[in-house]
Design a protein around this motif. Sequence first.
Motif, short mmCIF file in Angstrom:
data_model
loop_
_atom_site.label_atom_id
_atom_site.label_comp_id
_atom_site.label_asym_id
_atom_site.label_seq_id
_atom_site.Cartn_x
_atom_site.Cartn_y
_atom_site.Cartn_z
N THR A 1 19.25 -18.21 54.85
CA THR A 1 18.05 -17.53 54.38
C THR A 1 17.03 -18.56 53.92
N LEU A 2 15.76 -18.27 54.11
CA LEU A 2 14.71 -19.11 53.51
C LEU A 2 14.58 -18.77 52.03
N ARG A 3 14.90 -17.54 51.68
CA ARG A 3 14.88 -17.07 50.29
C ARG A 3 13.51 -17.28 49.66
N PHE A 4 12.49 -16.84 50.38
CA PHE A 4 11.11 -16.98 49.92
C PHE A 4 10.46 -15.61 50.01
N PHE A 5 10.29 -14.97 48.86
CA PHE A 5 9.83 -13.59 48.85
C PHE A 5 8.59 -13.41 47.97
N PRO A 6 7.41 -13.74 48.49
CA PRO A 6 6.20 -13.39 47.74
C PRO A 6 6.02 -11.88 47.73
N GLN A 7 5.14 -11.38 46.89
CA GLN A 7 4.90 -9.94 46.84
C GLN A 7 4.44 -9.40 48.19
N SER A 8 3.77 -10.25 48.96
CA SER A 8 3.25 -9.85 50.28
C SER A 8 4.28 -10.02 51.39
N PHE A 9 5.54 -10.31 51.04
CA PHE A 9 6.58 -10.70 51.98
C PHE A 9 6.61 -9.83 53.24
N GLU A 10 6.51 -8.53 53.08
CA GLU A 10 6.67 -7.62 54.22
C GLU A 10 5.55 -7.77 55.24
N PHE A 11 4.37 -8.23 54.79
CA PHE A 11 3.20 -8.19 55.67
C PHE A 11 2.55 -9.56 55.86
N SER A 12 3.14 -10.62 55.35
CA SER A 12 2.55 -11.95 55.49
C SER A 12 3.43 -12.83 56.36
N THR A 13 2.88 -13.94 56.82
CA THR A 13 3.56 -14.79 57.79
C THR A 13 3.90 -16.16 57.20
N LEU A 14 4.83 -16.83 57.86
CA LEU A 14 5.19 -18.18 57.45
C LEU A 14 3.96 -19.09 57.47
N GLY A 15 3.16 -18.99 58.53
CA GLY A 15 1.96 -19.83 58.62
C GLY A 15 1.00 -19.57 57.48
N GLY A 16 0.87 -18.31 57.09
CA GLY A 16 0.02 -17.97 55.96
C GLY A 16 0.54 -18.56 54.66
N TRP A 17 1.87 -18.53 54.48
CA TRP A 17 2.46 -19.12 53.27
C TRP A 17 2.17 -20.62 53.22
N LEU A 18 2.34 -21.29 54.37
CA LEU A 18 2.12 -22.73 54.41
C LEU A 18 0.64 -23.07 54.20
N ALA A 19 -0.23 -22.32 54.83
CA ALA A 19 -1.66 -22.63 54.78
C ALA A 19 -2.25 -22.40 53.40
N THR A 20 -1.60 -21.54 52.59
CA THR A 20 -2.14 -21.25 51.25
C THR A 20 -1.26 -21.80 50.13
N ARG A 21 -0.24 -22.55 50.46
CA ARG A 21 0.71 -23.07 49.46
C ARG A 21 1.21 -21.92 48.59
N ALA A 22 1.72 -20.90 49.24
CA ALA A 22 2.12 -19.67 48.56
C ALA A 22 3.27 -19.91 47.59
N GLY A 23 3.37 -19.01 46.62
CA GLY A 23 4.47 -19.03 45.67
C GLY A 23 5.48 -17.94 46.02
N GLY A 24 6.76 -18.27 45.94
CA GLY A 24 7.80 -17.30 46.26
C GLY A 24 8.33 -16.60 45.03
N HIS A 25 9.53 -16.02 45.16
CA HIS A 25 10.06 -15.23 44.04
C HIS A 25 10.80 -16.08 43.01
N TYR A 26 11.22 -17.29 43.39
CA TYR A 26 11.93 -18.13 42.43
C TYR A 26 10.98 -18.51 41.30
N ALA A 27 11.41 -18.25 40.08
CA ALA A 27 10.54 -18.49 38.93
C ALA A 27 10.54 -19.93 38.47
N THR A 28 11.60 -20.68 38.78
CA THR A 28 11.67 -22.05 38.29
C THR A 28 11.74 -23.08 39.41
N GLY A 29 12.38 -22.81 40.48
CA GLY A 29 12.40 -23.78 41.57
C GLY A 29 13.41 -23.39 42.63
N PRO A 30 13.06 -23.55 43.91
CA PRO A 30 11.76 -23.99 44.41
C PRO A 30 10.72 -22.86 44.33
#
Length: 534
Positions: free
Chosen positions: A190-219
């Motif tokens: 698993t990548l284990r990266f779940f932003p609030q937009s997870f269902e409707f956003s893309t990997l490229g969008g996460w990379l292009a915006t330096r998105a934050g995932g669900h982990y509160a402390t790291g990564p």
Amino acid sequence: MTGKNRSWWGWGNVEDAVADGELSQLIDRVRALFPNADLTEHTAPDIGSFDVPQSRIRPPKPLAELASTASAERMAHSHGQAFRDVVRALLGHLHDIPDVVVRPRTEDDVVAVLDWCSDAGIAVIPFGGGTSVVGGVEPRVGDEYTGVVSLDLTALDRVLEVDPVSRAARVQAGVLGPDLEQQLRTHGLTLRFFPQSFEFSTLGGWLATRAGGHYATGPTHIDDLTESMRVVTPAGVIESRRLPASGAGPSPDRMFLGSEGTLGIITQAWMKLQDRPRWRATASVSFADFDRGVEAVRVIAQSALNPSNCRLLDPAEAMINAGTATTVLILGFESAHHPVEPWMAQALEVCLDHGGTLPEPVRYTDSENATARNGAAGAWRSSFLRMPYRRDALAARGMIVETFETACTWDTFPQVRASIEAAAREAMREVGAEGVLTCRFTHVYPDGPAPYFGIYAAGTWGKTVEQWDGIKAAVSEAICASGATITHHHGVGRDHRPWYDRQRPDLFATTLAAGKSALDPAGILNPAILIDPS
């Protein structure tokens, strides 16, 4: 993917909109807070009712089958998912519309699109999942271009290669979150990266915006999970070497992480994976005082315990979204390799030392497919996922419901919060919107938190965009003046540009402009993002 229909004007799927009992409870809660609010419902106009201007450009034959000039397609790609986007759509005030939507199927298609647009002076707006909340996908490019292409990458949606030994995968950038996890599941990873937009956003969008995932402390950021990237620019293709780490000069990946499509189009990346978690623990800790909760979270963040969830809600946030009028800390641990009881016990000891109480027992699970998300923690998670839908329902009833986030050091947080609260109160008074400000921590670091603020205010229908813009400008000024960042994970887009320009060093802006000139000589890529077109 789900067989549901995406809303053209608001968040998510039409079938998942707030309705029935959920809607009644939401309206009742708002009426209790704002008894004088006019909550008359306003519906979105039919997408076919807009007078969409004729496309000014025509793709060359090799790209024609990938392109669409249908009005509905162009309208759906004309805006992101911020509060102001939703309300403008409800009012029928969407005036910047792309001329063509292009869906490349291969990287060669992306190259061909950039070649065509560079030669013809056509602006290219990378779209991804279209979930930007800062104007990042809007075709607000002025009159200096012969047209605008919205480049929708969601057809590039496959996991191309998996390295189970190193636990990494080469993934196309257009894949949506659920599709990515489904493809990785067959490998037990698993990548284990779940932003609030997870269902409707893309990997490229996460990379292009330096998105934050669900982990509160790291990564916390997608940066932490990136091994290498491949980017198509008008000047050529750049691919970084796949390595766990390197000290060989400035990182090529760092140049494109957060570049928001203005330097190049991310087409694929090697991403660091992990085994799917088996052991989980979740607890909800109550504090009588928000400041005591803040101090407990600081100690936990500096303890090296590294909880997967460490979200602190102030009483207003907890009441609106979790139904309890007290400060609440949602605390969680997870692991694929060992039980997590000792880590949870140590974190709870910190909480109790700072006046925290445990209103319900800790919930543990020992199964890859089970969850520990019942009780207050489960209520918060459910509310968290439903927030954008509830935002839309209230926006359609004249409410101003929007969020903004930042990050600061622990020593400055009290002053940052006080400045933002004062600015928000004064701005709501000036725009004539009775409201409340809420605060929660989404991510925490040893040296500081990422406070996430919410505005809930009774607006005036037809004026709520202008009212919100006034509030947003005021709180952004407070953020900037107090030394915090204008964004922790939402990106810069077009909406944050004035404050981003003040945050970054001037010489860095000059350097960035030079890089863009080298990579995008015609200046076609997402104009006005990060820097002005030359």
